[in-house]
Motif scaffolding. Structure first.
Motif, PDB file in Angstrom:
ATOM      1  N   ALA A 144       0.837  -1.208   0.000  1.00  0.00           N
ATOM      2  CA  ALA A 144       0.000   0.000   0.000  1.00  0.00           C
ATOM      3  C   ALA A 144       0.868   1.253   0.000  1.00  0.00           C
ATOM      4  O   ALA A 144       0.563   2.242  -0.682  1.00  0.00           O
ATOM      5  N   ILE A 145       1.967   1.219   0.755  1.00  0.00           N
ATOM      6  CA  ILE A 145       2.889   2.361   0.771  1.00  0.00           C
ATOM      7  C   ILE A 145       3.493   2.569  -0.613  1.00  0.00           C
ATOM      8  O   ILE A 145       3.617   3.703  -1.094  1.00  0.00           O
ATOM      9  N   THR A 146       3.855   1.470  -1.276  1.00  0.00           N
ATOM     10  CA  THR A 146       4.402   1.569  -2.627  1.00  0.00           C
ATOM     11  C   THR A 146       3.383   2.168  -3.592  1.00  0.00           C
ATOM     12  O   THR A 146       3.721   3.017  -4.425  1.00  0.00           O
ATOM     13  N   ALA A 147       2.125   1.719  -3.474  1.00  0.00           N
ATOM     14  CA  ALA A 147       1.075   2.262  -4.348  1.00  0.00           C
ATOM     15  C   ALA A 147       0.846   3.745  -4.070  1.00  0.00           C
ATOM     16  O   ALA A 147       0.598   4.531  -5.001  1.00  0.00           O
ATOM     17  N   LEU A 148       0.953   4.158  -2.817  1.00  0.00           N
ATOM     18  CA  LEU A 148       0.818   5.579  -2.491  1.00  0.00           C
ATOM     19  C   LEU A 148       1.960   6.391  -3.097  1.00  0.00           C
ATOM     20  O   LEU A 148       1.749   7.525  -3.549  1.00  0.00           O
TER      21      LEU A 148
ATOM     22  N   GLY B 102       9.433   9.931  -2.710  1.00  0.00           N
ATOM     23  CA  GLY B 102      10.741   9.445  -2.285  1.00  0.00           C
ATOM     24  C   GLY B 102      10.738   8.993  -0.838  1.00  0.00           C
ATOM     25  O   GLY B 102      11.358   7.975  -0.492  1.00  0.00           O
ATOM     26  N   VAL B 103      10.042   9.730   0.024  1.00  0.00           N
ATOM     27  CA  VAL B 103       9.940   9.339   1.435  1.00  0.00           C
ATOM     28  C   VAL B 103       9.222   7.995   1.559  1.00  0.00           C
ATOM     29  O   VAL B 103       9.663   7.099   2.284  1.00  0.00           O
ATOM     30  N   LEU B 104       8.118   7.842   0.851  1.00  0.00           N
ATOM     31  CA  LEU B 104       7.366   6.586   0.897  1.00  0.00           C
ATOM     32  C   LEU B 104       8.181   5.432   0.317  1.00  0.00           C
ATOM     33  O   LEU B 104       8.118   4.304   0.819  1.00  0.00           O
ATOM     34  N   ASP B 105       8.959   5.725  -0.725  1.00  0.00           N
ATOM     35  CA  ASP B 105       9.801   4.687  -1.323  1.00  0.00           C
ATOM     36  C   ASP B 105      10.856   4.199  -0.327  1.00  0.00           C
ATOM     37  O   ASP B 105      11.223   3.019  -0.347  1.00  0.00           O
ATOM     38  N   GLY B 106      11.337   5.102   0.507  1.00  0.00           N
ATOM     39  CA  GLY B 106      12.294   4.690   1.525  1.00  0.00           C
ATOM     40  C   GLY B 106      11.665   3.906   2.661  1.00  0.00           C
ATOM     41  O   GLY B 106      12.364   3.192   3.392  1.00  0.00           O
ATOM     42  N   MET B 107      10.351   4.013   2.812  1.00  0.00           N
ATOM     43  CA  MET B 107       9.657   3.333   3.906  1.00  0.00           C
ATOM     44  C   MET B 107       9.202   1.929   3.547  1.00  0.00           C
ATOM     45  O   MET B 107       9.225   1.036   4.394  1.00  0.00           O
ATOM     46  N   ASP B 108       8.778   1.719   2.280  1.00  0.00           N
ATOM     47  CA  ASP B 108       8.101   0.458   1.966  1.00  0.00           C
ATOM     48  C   ASP B 108       8.996  -0.762   2.174  1.00  0.00           C
ATOM     49  O   ASP B 108       8.567  -1.779   2.711  1.00  0.00           O
ATOM     50  N   GLY B 109      10.253  -0.664   1.755  1.00  0.00           N
ATOM     51  CA  GLY B 109      11.152  -1.798   1.928  1.00  0.00           C
ATOM     52  C   GLY B 109      11.424  -2.109   3.389  1.00  0.00           C
ATOM     53  O   GLY B 109      11.472  -3.282   3.789  1.00  0.00           O
ATOM     54  N   ARG B 110      11.574  -1.069   4.195  1.00  0.00           N
ATOM     55  CA  ARG B 110      11.827  -1.279   5.620  1.00  0.00           C
ATOM     56  C   ARG B 110      10.615  -1.886   6.322  1.00  0.00           C
ATOM     57  O   ARG B 110      10.752  -2.742   7.185  1.00  0.00           O
ATOM     58  N   VAL B 111       9.428  -1.428   5.938  1.00  0.00           N
ATOM     59  CA  VAL B 111       8.217  -2.008   6.512  1.00  0.00           C
ATOM     60  C   VAL B 111       8.083  -3.474   6.104  1.00  0.00           C
ATOM     61  O   VAL B 111       7.713  -4.332   6.920  1.00  0.00           O
ATOM     62  N   ALA B 112       8.417  -3.780   4.839  1.00  0.00           N
ATOM     63  CA  ALA B 112       8.333  -5.165   4.367  1.00  0.00           C
ATOM     64  C   ALA B 112       9.289  -6.066   5.138  1.00  0.00           C
ATOM     65  O   ALA B 112       8.934  -7.184   5.526  1.00  0.00           O
TER      66      ALA B 112
ATOM     67  N   LEU C  28       8.003  -6.605   8.727  1.00  0.00           N
ATOM     68  CA  LEU C  28       6.870  -7.534   8.796  1.00  0.00           C
ATOM     69  C   LEU C  28       7.186  -8.891   8.163  1.00  0.00           C
ATOM     70  O   LEU C  28       6.312  -9.760   8.133  1.00  0.00           O
ATOM     71  N   ARG C  29       8.412  -9.026   7.648  1.00  0.00           N
ATOM     72  CA  ARG C  29       8.803 -10.241   6.916  1.00  0.00           C
ATOM     73  C   ARG C  29       7.822 -10.510   5.778  1.00  0.00           C
ATOM     74  O   ARG C  29       7.323 -11.630   5.604  1.00  0.00           O
ATOM     75  N   ALA C  30       7.572  -9.451   5.021  1.00  0.00           N
ATOM     76  CA  ALA C  30       6.565  -9.526   3.956  1.00  0.00           C
ATOM     77  C   ALA C  30       7.167  -9.280   2.581  1.00  0.00           C
ATOM     78  O   ALA C  30       6.477  -8.838   1.668  1.00  0.00           O
ATOM     79  N   GLN C  31       8.495  -9.553   2.432  1.00  0.00           N
ATOM     80  CA  GLN C  31       9.092  -9.393   1.110  1.00  0.00           C
ATOM     81  C   GLN C  31       8.490 -10.411   0.146  1.00  0.00           C
ATOM     82  O   GLN C  31       8.261 -11.562   0.520  1.00  0.00           O
ATOM     83  N   SER C  32       8.213  -9.967  -1.069  1.00  0.00           N
ATOM     84  CA  SER C  32       7.627 -10.858  -2.059  1.00  0.00           C
ATOM     85  C   SER C  32       8.041 -10.405  -3.452  1.00  0.00           C
ATOM     86  O   SER C  32       8.446  -9.250  -3.659  1.00  0.00           O
ATOM     87  N   LYS C  33       7.941 -11.314  -4.400  1.00  0.00           N
ATOM     88  CA  LYS C  33       8.231 -10.974  -5.794  1.00  0.00           C
ATOM     89  C   LYS C  33       7.249  -9.924  -6.291  1.00  0.00           C
ATOM     90  O   LYS C  33       7.612  -9.000  -7.031  1.00  0.00           O
ATOM     91  N   PHE C  34       5.993 -10.051  -5.877  1.00  0.00           N
ATOM     92  CA  PHE C  34       4.975  -9.067  -6.260  1.00  0.00           C
ATOM     93  C   PHE C  34       5.372  -7.672  -5.770  1.00  0.00           C
ATOM     94  O   PHE C  34       5.283  -6.682  -6.500  1.00  0.00           O
ATOM     95  N   GLY C  35       5.794  -7.581  -4.506  1.00  0.00           N
ATOM     96  CA  GLY C  35       6.189  -6.293  -3.948  1.00  0.00           C
ATOM     97  C   GLY C  35       7.388  -5.697  -4.663  1.00  0.00           C
ATOM     98  O   GLY C  35       7.445  -4.487  -4.891  1.00  0.00           O
ATOM     99  N   ALA C  36       8.358  -6.550  -5.037  1.00  0.00           N
ATOM    100  CA  ALA C  36       9.540  -6.059  -5.742  1.00  0.00           C
ATOM    101  C   ALA C  36       9.164  -5.506  -7.115  1.00  0.00           C
ATOM    102  O   ALA C  36       9.682  -4.459  -7.538  1.00  0.00           O
TER     103      ALA C  36
END
Length: 253
Positions: free
Chosen positions: A19-23, A51-61, A64-72
């Motif tokens: 959701a952060i990435t989409a924002l 840019g701020v949101l882009d720096g947040m999404d990976g850290r949040v993932a 939460l241990r929510a890294q995924s191919k879809f997210g990448a």
């Protein structure tokens, strides 16, 4: 007894980072919207927010241990729009459209080089042999940083009010220079390659607070200073990577 089939779809914990990435993507497109109506300050504000949101999404993932191919893949598409297409359109509306020839071509070069940089990153993401990444360096200038550097003439124009900085004769070569930095093979610092000594941590924290205050009070002048500092750090990052490379060669020998 056979195992039950895997359930399709994303787990719930993957929703916040995506959701952060989409924002961030929405912020990039909103920046273009304000570029259409020549509201340059709001256009820049939404790109910076992306840019701020882009720096947040990976850290949040990772949290939460929510890294995924879809997210990448979503992150890459968002970066291409927010830091490639959107800045290219904003710079075209602001200055490059007044060039008698090649203004649109230069704007395209910025967007295309951002896409190429992201494609190179995605193509190498699973490679074991990545000398820059393994040493804690980026290859070339990251897309969000490239967008910020592309806006340097616009920052100067907002700070000084001098139309010289809006001239396509200055903006065109600068845009090409930034596009070249994004697809270059220069080693550049990452957050992981920067180390703060224990005795400097409190002063560094105070510096971050002061930087935030400066961004709130004089955002364009502060971003201009940050851009200049980043460019000045590139020779030091090249030298630092050279030292790492020599140490590895010595250890291998």
């Amino acid at each position: 007894m056979t195992a039950p089939p895997a359930r399709a779809g994303l787990p719930f914990r993957a929703f916040p980072p995506n959701a952060i990435t989409a924002l961030a993507l929405c912020c990039g497109l909103t920046g273009v919207r304000y570029g259409f109506v020549e509201d340059w300050e709001r256009a820049l504000t939404f790109i910076i927010l992306a840019g701020v949101l882009d720096g947040m999404d990976g850290r949040v993932a990772r949290l939460l241990r929510a890294q995924s191919k879809f997210g990448a893949e979503l992150d890459s598409l968002s970066d291409n729009i927010a830091f490639g297409t959107a800045p290219a359109l904003i710079m075209f509306f602001w200055s490059l459209q007044f060039a008698p020839k090649f203004g649109w071509t230069v704007a395209l070069a910025l967007a295309v080089c951002c896409a190429l940089r992201l494609a190179r990153f995605n193509a190498r993401i699973d490679n074991d042999d990545q000398p820059h990444k393994s040493a804690g360096f980026n290859t070339g200038v990251p897309a969000p940083v490239g967008a910020g550097l592309a806006f340097v003439p616009l920052f100067l124009w907002l700070v000084t009010g001098n139309d010289l900085f809006r001239s396509w004769t200055l903006v065109m070569p600068w845009t090409l220079f930034v596009a070249g930095l994004m697809i270059s093979s220069l080693p550049t610092f990452t957050w992981t390659s920067l180390r703060v000594r224990r005795t400097w941590r409190l002063p560094a924290l105070a510096g971050v607070v002061l930087l935030g205050a400066a961004l709130l009070n004089e955002p364009w002048l502060t971003l201009l200073a940050i851009s200049a500092l980043y460019l000045l750090m590139i020779p030091f990052s090249i030298a630092a990577y050279g030292r790492v490379k020599r140490r590895r060669a010595s250890a291998a020998a």
